[in-house]
Design a protein around this motif. Structure first.
Motif, mmCIF file in Angstrom:
data_model
loop_
_atom_site.group_PDB
_atom_site.id
_atom_site.type_symbol
_atom_site.label_atom_id
_atom_site.label_comp_id
_atom_site.label_asym_id
_atom_site.label_seq_id
_atom_site.Cartn_x
_atom_site.Cartn_y
_atom_site.Cartn_z
ATOM 1 N N ASN A 25 48.043 39.542 36.808
ATOM 2 C CA ASN A 25 47.392 40.160 37.971
ATOM 3 C C ASN A 25 45.918 39.808 38.071
ATOM 4 O O ASN A 25 45.316 39.241 37.149
ATOM 5 C CB ASN A 25 47.575 41.683 37.932
ATOM 6 N N ASN A 26 45.333 40.143 39.222
ATOM 7 C CA ASN A 26 43.890 40.053 39.434
ATOM 8 C C ASN A 26 43.326 41.467 39.419
ATOM 9 O O ASN A 26 43.432 42.169 40.434
ATOM 10 C CB ASN A 26 43.565 39.406 40.783
ATOM 11 N N PRO A 27 42.754 41.931 38.321
ATOM 12 C CA PRO A 27 42.210 43.301 38.303
ATOM 13 C C PRO A 27 41.122 43.479 39.351
ATOM 14 O O PRO A 27 40.215 42.656 39.463
ATOM 15 C CB PRO A 27 41.644 43.425 36.881
ATOM 16 N N HIS A 28 41.220 44.553 40.120
ATOM 17 C CA HIS A 28 40.248 44.793 41.186
ATOM 18 C C HIS A 28 38.855 45.035 40.617
ATOM 19 O O HIS A 28 37.846 44.768 41.284
ATOM 20 C CB HIS A 28 40.707 45.979 42.038
ATOM 21 N N LYS A 29 38.780 45.540 39.385
ATOM 22 C CA LYS A 29 37.459 45.822 38.807
ATOM 23 C C LYS A 29 36.688 44.534 38.500
ATOM 24 O O LYS A 29 35.454 44.559 38.445
ATOM 25 C CB LYS A 29 37.579 46.692 37.556
ATOM 26 N N VAL A 30 37.384 43.397 38.336
ATOM 27 C CA VAL A 30 36.680 42.119 38.218
ATOM 28 C C VAL A 30 35.871 41.868 39.483
ATOM 29 O O VAL A 30 34.698 41.474 39.443
ATOM 30 C CB VAL A 30 37.662 40.963 37.964
ATOM 31 N N SER A 31 36.493 42.127 40.629
ATOM 32 C CA SER A 31 35.819 41.937 41.913
ATOM 33 C C SER A 31 34.666 42.926 42.080
ATOM 34 O O SER A 31 33.610 42.573 42.635
ATOM 35 C CB SER A 31 36.824 42.107 43.053
ATOM 36 N N LEU A 32 34.863 44.154 41.615
ATOM 37 C CA LEU A 32 33.790 45.151 41.649
ATOM 38 C C LEU A 32 32.569 44.648 40.895
ATOM 39 O O LEU A 32 31.446 44.650 41.423
ATOM 40 C CB LEU A 32 34.281 46.465 41.035
ATOM 41 N N TYR A 33 32.764 44.225 39.652
ATOM 42 C CA TYR A 33 31.646 43.758 38.826
ATOM 43 C C TYR A 33 30.951 42.551 39.455
ATOM 44 O O TYR A 33 29.722 42.511 39.579
ATOM 45 C CB TYR A 33 32.137 43.371 37.434
ATOM 46 N N LEU A 34 31.737 41.546 39.835
ATOM 47 C CA LEU A 34 31.154 40.317 40.368
ATOM 48 C C LEU A 34 30.411 40.571 41.672
ATOM 49 O O LEU A 34 29.325 40.024 41.889
ATOM 50 C CB LEU A 34 32.242 39.260 40.573
ATOM 51 N N SER A 35 30.963 41.402 42.541
ATOM 52 C CA SER A 35 30.300 41.682 43.813
ATOM 53 C C SER A 35 28.985 42.410 43.600
ATOM 54 O O SER A 35 28.064 42.312 44.415
ATOM 55 C CB SER A 35 31.204 42.506 44.726
ATOM 56 N N ALA A 36 28.882 43.152 42.480
ATOM 57 C CA ALA A 36 27.647 43.860 42.158
ATOM 58 C C ALA A 36 26.633 42.966 41.454
ATOM 59 O O ALA A 36 25.483 43.363 41.259
ATOM 60 C CB ALA A 36 27.950 45.072 41.278
ATOM 61 N N GLY A 37 27.057 41.758 41.057
ATOM 62 C CA GLY A 37 26.149 40.822 40.406
ATOM 63 C C GLY A 37 26.286 40.750 38.908
ATOM 64 O O GLY A 37 25.451 40.137 38.237
ATOM 65 N N LEU A 38 27.334 41.360 38.350
ATOM 66 C CA LEU A 38 27.511 41.367 36.895
ATOM 67 C C LEU A 38 28.489 40.287 36.440
ATOM 68 O O LEU A 38 29.625 40.227 36.938
ATOM 69 C CB LEU A 38 28.063 42.716 36.412
ATOM 70 N N PRO A 39 28.102 39.440 35.486
ATOM 71 C CA PRO A 39 29.079 38.595 34.814
ATOM 72 C C PRO A 39 30.113 39.483 34.111
ATOM 73 O O PRO A 39 29.820 40.632 33.771
ATOM 74 C CB PRO A 39 28.234 37.818 33.793
ATOM 75 N N VAL A 40 31.306 38.958 33.900
ATOM 76 C CA VAL A 40 32.380 39.777 33.342
ATOM 77 C C VAL A 40 32.833 39.265 31.982
ATOM 78 O O VAL A 40 32.637 38.093 31.636
ATOM 79 C CB VAL A 40 33.587 39.841 34.297
ATOM 80 N N ILE A 41 33.445 40.175 31.232
ATOM 81 C CA ILE A 41 34.085 39.852 29.958
ATOM 82 C C ILE A 41 35.563 40.152 30.122
ATOM 83 O O ILE A 41 35.935 41.284 30.440
ATOM 84 C CB ILE A 41 33.507 40.698 28.808
ATOM 85 N N VAL A 42 36.421 39.135 29.956
ATOM 86 C CA VAL A 42 37.856 39.328 30.125
ATOM 87 C C VAL A 42 38.612 38.716 28.951
ATOM 88 O O VAL A 42 38.099 37.849 28.238
ATOM 89 C CB VAL A 42 38.366 38.703 31.446
ATOM 90 N N TRP A 43 39.839 39.155 28.784
ATOM 91 C CA TRP A 43 40.738 38.610 27.766
ATOM 92 C C TRP A 43 41.048 37.157 28.090
ATOM 93 O O TRP A 43 41.334 36.811 29.240
ATOM 94 C CB TRP A 43 42.010 39.442 27.751
ATOM 95 N N LYS A 44 40.985 36.302 27.079
ATOM 96 C CA LYS A 44 41.164 34.865 27.301
ATOM 97 C C LYS A 44 42.563 34.534 27.827
ATOM 98 O O LYS A 44 42.751 33.531 28.518
ATOM 99 C CB LYS A 44 40.895 34.095 26.008
ATOM 100 N N GLN A 45 43.556 35.378 27.509
ATOM 101 C CA GLN A 45 44.918 35.127 27.964
ATOM 102 C C GLN A 45 45.237 35.807 29.290
ATOM 103 O O GLN A 45 46.366 35.717 29.783
ATOM 104 C CB GLN A 45 45.914 35.572 26.896
#
Length: 336
Positions: free
Chosen positions: A252-272
């Motif tokens: 899936n595409n977690p919606h919170k990734v979009s939240l962080y990026l739209s706010a200007g924050l780089p993200v930390i996600v699981w490599k898999q």
């Protein structure tokens, strides 16, 4: 071409839930592409469901199903099963000329691993003319499991916000926003890195480096994101995204990734995680196998490297705020 976006009303859902935000954004973005809106009210009680079903099989709702449009895109949430199944079945019954597509927010089976969910969704997905899916991993899984209709890759969910893009310095703090009750891994995240939490149902105890900051509505949360990174993780382990919800990260595409990026924050996600492809392609964060290594990974990032990430994030944020990914997917869908 006459186009419509169909959405089931989520007024019964708590307004701190980000699910409604995702669908509301799709509604607003689709208006830019000339889509008219069709809102279906979800029957809450058993009596209301019987009324909905009765009207659906008479002429009471035929005027809704027999809309004057060349295509309808239905926002498929993975829940509201009764309303979704009846609505789509009746769209097909009363309207033979209109193409019907699904824009998928969630695949119930990939979350639940319940066979009954897949039997229902498999039939539903193959009954329409095409799907907008999250990413290439979800598209491949659906194709391997028998979905034969055309599928368009969204890449990432857009996120509309009026708030300025965060331009903070590299403070090395990490934020996690979400349902804290199911995010039990946070109780094991004993690190030097400072972690700040937002969301409902916090656990009773967290390590000293983890601080609970309360509940914020989706539309206001961006104002409180002054950390260096946004964390996306699921399950009860810090060593991998574990369990059913952790496995869902693979598709899936977690919606919170979009939240962080739209706010200007780089993200930390699981490599898999499926979304890691997007993060690495656009260089807008960190992909990591084990959160136990987070201190070391962040310590190795230089201020110059962080500023480059921030530059890349700002470019992606502008696209998310403009509805770029939704508009592109809808344009491709219209050409099928």
């Amino acid at each position: 071409m006459k186009k419509m976006m169909a959405t089931i009303n989520e007024s019964s859902i708590n307004n701190t839930n980000a699910g409604a935000k995702a669908k509301d954004d799709i509604i607003e973005i689709s208006k830019k592409a000339g889509y008219q809106q069709l809102i279906l009210n979800n029957p809450k009680s058993h009596a209301d469901k019987l009324k909905f079903l009765s009207k659906s099989y008479t002429k009471g709702l035929q005027s809704i199903y027999d809309v004057d449009a060349d295509m309808i895109v239905f926002q498929y949430a993975g829940y509201f099963n009764f309303t979704t199944d009846v609505s789509i079945r009746q769209f097909r019954k009363y309207n033979k000329r209109t193409d019907l597509y699904l824009l998928i927010h969630d695949v119930s089976y990939l979350r639940s691993q319940l066979e009954k969910d897949w039997k229902r969704e498999f039939k539903l997905f193959n009954s329409v003319d095409g799907l907008i899916v999250h990413n290439q991993h979800m598209k491949q899984w659906l194709a391997e499991h028998g979905v034969t209709v055309p599928m368009i890759n969204l890449e990432i969910f857009d996120y509309l916000t009026p708030h300025p893009i965060n331009d903070n310095d590299f403070n090395r703090k990490v934020v996690f926003a979400g349902n804290l009750e199911k995010s039990t891994f946070l109780s094991k995240l004993k690190l030097d890195t400072q972690i700040e939490l937002f969301g409902p149902k916090p656990l009773d105890n967290y390590p000293d480096n983890v601080t609970y900051k309360g509940i914020k509505k989706p539309e206001e949360l961006a104002l409180f994101l002054d950390q260096s990174f946004g964390l996306v993780w699921d399950g009860d382990s810090i060593h991998e995204c574990s369990g059913k919800l952790g496995n869902y990260e693979r598709y899936n595409n977690p919606h919170k990734v979009s939240l962080y990026l739209s706010a200007g924050l780089p993200v930390i996600v699981w490599k898999q995680a499926a979304i890691s492809d997007f993060i690495e392609k656009h260089q807008v964060g960190i992909t990591i196998d084990d959160l136990g290594n987070l201190d070391k990974v962040i310590d190795q990032i230089t201020p110059e490297q962080y500023q480059m990430m921030k530059h890349n994030v700002a470019e992606v944020a502008q696209q998310l705020r403009s509805g770029h990914y939704t508009l592109t997917a809808l344009e491709k869908l219209e050409k099928l």
